[in-house]
Design a protein around this motif. Structure first.
Motif, PDB file in Angstrom:
ATOM      1  N   THR A  99       0.854  -1.182   0.000  1.00 21.07           N
ATOM      2  CA  THR A  99       0.000   0.000   0.000  1.00 21.07           C
ATOM      3  C   THR A  99       0.890   1.232   0.000  1.00 21.07           C
ATOM      4  OG1 THR A  99      -1.717  -1.156   1.258  1.00 21.07           O
ATOM      5  CG2 THR A  99      -1.826   1.260   1.196  1.00 21.07           C
ATOM      6  N   PRO A 100       0.945   1.985  -1.090  1.00 24.01           N
ATOM      7  CA  PRO A 100       1.818   3.163  -1.147  1.00 24.01           C
ATOM      8  C   PRO A 100       1.452   4.176  -0.066  1.00 24.01           C
ATOM      9  CG  PRO A 100       0.999   2.588  -3.330  1.00 24.01           C
ATOM     10  CD  PRO A 100       0.210   1.771  -2.353  1.00 24.01           C
ATOM     11  N   GLY A 101       2.466   4.697   0.601  1.00 26.34           N
ATOM     12  CA  GLY A 101       2.248   5.720   1.614  1.00 26.34           C
ATOM     13  C   GLY A 101       2.256   7.111   1.013  1.00 26.34           C
ATOM     14  N   ASP A 102       2.260   8.116   1.868  1.00 27.00           N
ATOM     15  CA  ASP A 102       2.210   9.506   1.404  1.00 27.00           C
ATOM     16  C   ASP A 102       3.525   9.953   0.765  1.00 27.00           C
ATOM     17  OD1 ASP A 102      -0.390   9.743   2.315  1.00 27.00           O
ATOM     18  OD2 ASP A 102       0.217  10.469   4.298  1.00 27.00           O
ATOM     19  N   ASP A 103       4.638   9.374   1.192  1.00 25.21           N
ATOM     20  CA  ASP A 103       5.945   9.735   0.637  1.00 25.21           C
ATOM     21  C   ASP A 103       6.148   8.956  -0.660  1.00 25.21           C
ATOM     22  OD1 ASP A 103       8.681   9.932  -0.019  1.00 25.21           O
ATOM     23  OD2 ASP A 103       9.241  10.220   2.070  1.00 25.21           O
ATOM     24  N   TRP A 104       6.023   9.643  -1.779  1.00 27.00           N
ATOM     25  CA  TRP A 104       6.048   8.941  -3.063  1.00 27.00           C
ATOM     26  C   TRP A 104       7.397   8.318  -3.377  1.00 27.00           C
ATOM     27  CZ3 TRP A 104       9.209  10.508  -7.111  1.00 27.00           C
ATOM     28  CH2 TRP A 104       9.736  11.804  -7.042  1.00 27.00           C
ATOM     29  N   GLU A 112      10.020   1.086  -2.092  1.00 25.90           N
ATOM     30  CA  GLU A 112       9.491  -0.208  -1.646  1.00 25.90           C
ATOM     31  C   GLU A 112       9.008  -1.041  -2.832  1.00 25.90           C
ATOM     32  OE1 GLU A 112       6.085  -2.253   1.214  1.00 25.90           O
ATOM     33  OE2 GLU A 112       6.391  -0.085   1.296  1.00 25.90           O
ATOM     34  N   PHE A 113       8.336  -0.389  -3.772  1.00 28.03           N
ATOM     35  CA  PHE A 113       7.873  -1.061  -4.987  1.00 28.03           C
ATOM     36  C   PHE A 113       9.066  -1.726  -5.685  1.00 28.03           C
ATOM     37  CE2 PHE A 113       4.492  -0.909  -8.371  1.00 28.03           C
ATOM     38  CZ  PHE A 113       5.217  -1.475  -9.407  1.00 28.03           C
ATOM     39  N   ALA A 114      10.131  -0.954  -5.876  1.00 28.62           N
ATOM     40  CA  ALA A 114      11.322  -1.462  -6.570  1.00 28.62           C
ATOM     41  C   ALA A 114      11.964  -2.608  -5.805  1.00 28.62           C
ATOM     42  CB  ALA A 114      12.324  -0.330  -6.763  1.00 28.62           C
ATOM     43  N   THR A 115      12.077  -2.459  -4.501  1.00 28.60           N
ATOM     44  CA  THR A 115      12.723  -3.480  -3.682  1.00 28.60           C
ATOM     45  C   THR A 115      11.941  -4.781  -3.700  1.00 28.60           C
ATOM     46  OG1 THR A 115      13.648  -1.765  -2.242  1.00 28.60           O
ATOM     47  CG2 THR A 115      13.575  -4.009  -1.364  1.00 28.60           C
ATOM     48  N   THR A 170      -0.587   0.829 -10.225  1.00 24.71           N
ATOM     49  CA  THR A 170      -0.076   1.283  -8.933  1.00 24.71           C
ATOM     50  C   THR A 170       1.128   2.193  -9.106  1.00 24.71           C
ATOM     51  OG1 THR A 170      -0.845  -0.731  -7.822  1.00 24.71           O
ATOM     52  CG2 THR A 170       0.895   0.523  -6.728  1.00 24.71           C
ATOM     53  N   GLY A 171       2.080   1.774  -9.946  1.00 26.51           N
ATOM     54  CA  GLY A 171       3.292   2.562 -10.129  1.00 26.51           C
ATOM     55  C   GLY A 171       3.027   3.922 -10.746  1.00 26.51           C
ATOM     56  N   ILE A 172       2.219   3.948 -11.795  1.00 27.13           N
ATOM     57  CA  ILE A 172       1.885   5.224 -12.426  1.00 27.13           C
ATOM     58  C   ILE A 172       1.055   6.081 -11.464  1.00 27.13           C
ATOM     59  CG2 ILE A 172       0.531   6.290 -14.283  1.00 27.13           C
ATOM     60  CD1 ILE A 172       1.490   4.071 -16.117  1.00 27.13           C
ATOM     61  N   GLY A 173       0.204   5.449 -10.684  1.00 28.51           N
ATOM     62  CA  GLY A 173      -0.586   6.193  -9.706  1.00 28.51           C
ATOM     63  C   GLY A 173       0.282   6.911  -8.684  1.00 28.51           C
ATOM     64  N   ALA A 181       4.506  10.943 -16.037  1.00 28.74           N
ATOM     65  CA  ALA A 181       4.290   9.800 -15.147  1.00 28.74           C
ATOM     66  C   ALA A 181       4.504   8.492 -15.886  1.00 28.74           C
ATOM     67  CB  ALA A 181       2.885   9.860 -14.548  1.00 28.74           C
ATOM     68  N   VAL A 182       3.982   8.409 -17.095  1.00 28.32           N
ATOM     69  CA  VAL A 182       4.153   7.188 -17.889  1.00 28.32           C
ATOM     70  C   VAL A 182       5.617   6.999 -18.267  1.00 28.32           C
ATOM     71  CG1 VAL A 182       3.606   6.069 -20.076  1.00 28.32           C
ATOM     72  CG2 VAL A 182       1.800   7.210 -18.773  1.00 28.32           C
ATOM     73  N   ARG A 183       6.258   8.062 -18.727  1.00 25.74           N
ATOM     74  CA  ARG A 183       7.660   7.960 -19.148  1.00 25.74           C
ATOM     75  C   ARG A 183       8.560   7.573 -17.970  1.00 25.74           C
ATOM     76  NH1 ARG A 183       7.938  12.442 -21.239  1.00 25.74           N
ATOM     77  NH2 ARG A 183       9.070  13.671 -19.679  1.00 25.74           N
ATOM     78  N   HIS A 184       8.342   8.227 -16.833  1.00 22.75           N
ATOM     79  CA  HIS A 184       9.175   7.929 -15.670  1.00 22.75           C
ATOM     80  C   HIS A 184       8.928   6.513 -15.161  1.00 22.75           C
ATOM     81  CE1 HIS A 184      10.515  11.893 -15.906  1.00 22.75           C
ATOM     82  NE2 HIS A 184       9.782  12.477 -14.959  1.00 22.75           N
ATOM     83  N   TYR A 185       7.681   6.066 -15.200  1.00 19.77           N
ATOM     84  CA  TYR A 185       7.425   4.691 -14.757  1.00 19.77           C
ATOM     85  C   TYR A 185       8.123   3.698 -15.680  1.00 19.77           C
ATOM     86  CZ  TYR A 185       5.309   0.285 -13.584  1.00 19.77           C
ATOM     87  OH  TYR A 185       5.144  -1.036 -13.226  1.00 19.77           O
ATOM     88  N   HIS A 186       8.093   3.975 -16.965  1.00 22.71           N
ATOM     89  CA  HIS A 186       8.766   3.099 -17.932  1.00 22.71           C
ATOM     90  C   HIS A 186      10.252   2.994 -17.602  1.00 22.71           C
ATOM     91  CE1 HIS A 186       9.625   2.167 -22.462  1.00 22.71           C
ATOM     92  NE2 HIS A 186       9.845   1.124 -21.677  1.00 22.71           N
ATOM     93  N   VAL A 187      10.892   4.131 -17.368  1.00 27.61           N
ATOM     94  CA  VAL A 187      12.315   4.138 -17.016  1.00 27.61           C
ATOM     95  C   VAL A 187      12.531   3.397 -15.698  1.00 27.61           C
ATOM     96  CG1 VAL A 187      14.238   5.609 -16.318  1.00 27.61           C
ATOM     97  CG2 VAL A 187      12.808   6.278 -18.264  1.00 27.61           C
ATOM     98  N   PHE A 188      11.652   3.660 -14.750  1.00 23.59           N
ATOM     99  CA  PHE A 188      11.760   3.072 -13.414  1.00 23.59           C
ATOM    100  C   PHE A 188      11.688   1.543 -13.460  1.00 23.59           C
ATOM    101  CE2 PHE A 188       9.143   1.369  -9.906  1.00 23.59           C
ATOM    102  CZ  PHE A 188       9.981   1.601  -8.824  1.00 23.59           C
TER     103      PHE A 188
END
Length: 231
Positions: free
Chosen positions: A87-92, A98-101, A133-136, A148-155
């Protein structure tokens, strides 16, 4: 990329196999994952899968058009498991960390599927949910939709690429791992100062190159995202 072919519900087998088991997509995916990760690492085949399930191999085709579709379903299962309970917190930035890990750790737990997860779209429910979730997270941070889409793709590509690399390194045999560790530790003896002055200047720090670059890469990537966030 076209989505994996879906099998009509009417074609799916609902009577028990000769072993008394009622087949389902979930059961087949579980058996396929066990075969892929079994000692020996033999290729996934419908014949082996049928033997493991106690059914005629052709029954698998009632659920999956081919082994490639099944492989993507297995990968989608692992995506879902990696983000279960997240569950993503307020700190993006911490949410992305956490998502990446979670994704990175999941790939290391299932190294034989690392290449599939790094190179293929599963077009499954878990992947769609993960991308949503990631783009959100990036949209809530304040990035415009295109960014948001471009950065998520790179991420996600960066995370998966490092995970696949680290999975490959983890799968090296003992001698190969030991050699990797010695390369930079022995640099002082193998790098003359006149031909490699810059490496000689950082000798004390070179052994760290034997470690995974994933943590530092993630830090740098998140810092770059923060720098690009609209004020």
């Amino acid at each position: 990329m076209p989505e994996p072919q879906r099998i009509p519900v009417g074609r799916k087998r609902r009577r028990p196999t000769r072993g008394g088991t009622v087949l389902s997509e979930e059961l087949i995916v579980t058996a396929a994952l066990e075969l892929i990760e079994a000692p020996g690492g033999r290729a996934l085949t419908v014949r082996r899968l049928g033997a493991a399930l106690g059914c005629d191999p052709s029954a698998v085709y009632r659920y999956f058009a081919n082994t490639d579709a099944l492989l993507l379903a297995v990968a989608d299962r692992l995506i879902g498991e990696s983000l279960e309970g997240f569950t993503p917190g307020d700190d993006w930035t911490e949410a992305l960390r956490e998502f990446a890990t979670r994704v990175h750790s999941s790939v290391l737990r299932h190294p034989r599927l690392a290449a599939v997860r790094a190179s293929r779209f599963t077009a499954g429910p878990a992947e769609y949910q993960a991308v949503d979730t990631g783009i959100g997270i990036l949209l809530r941070a304040g990035f415009p939709p295109a960014d948001a889409v471009r950065h998520y793709h790179v991420f996600i590509d960066t995370v998966l690429a490092h995970a696949a690399l680290d999975a490959e390194v983890r799968d090296l045999d003992g001698e190969q791992k030991e050699r990797n560790g010695r390369v930079w530790s022995n640099a002082e003896r193998s790098l003359p100062a006149d031909s490699h002055p810059h490496l000689r200047a950082v000798l004390d720090h070179l052994p760290a190159m034997a470690d995974s670059a994933f943590p530092d890469t993630l830090d740098l990537l998140l810092a770059q995202f923060r720098a690009r966030l609209p004020q």
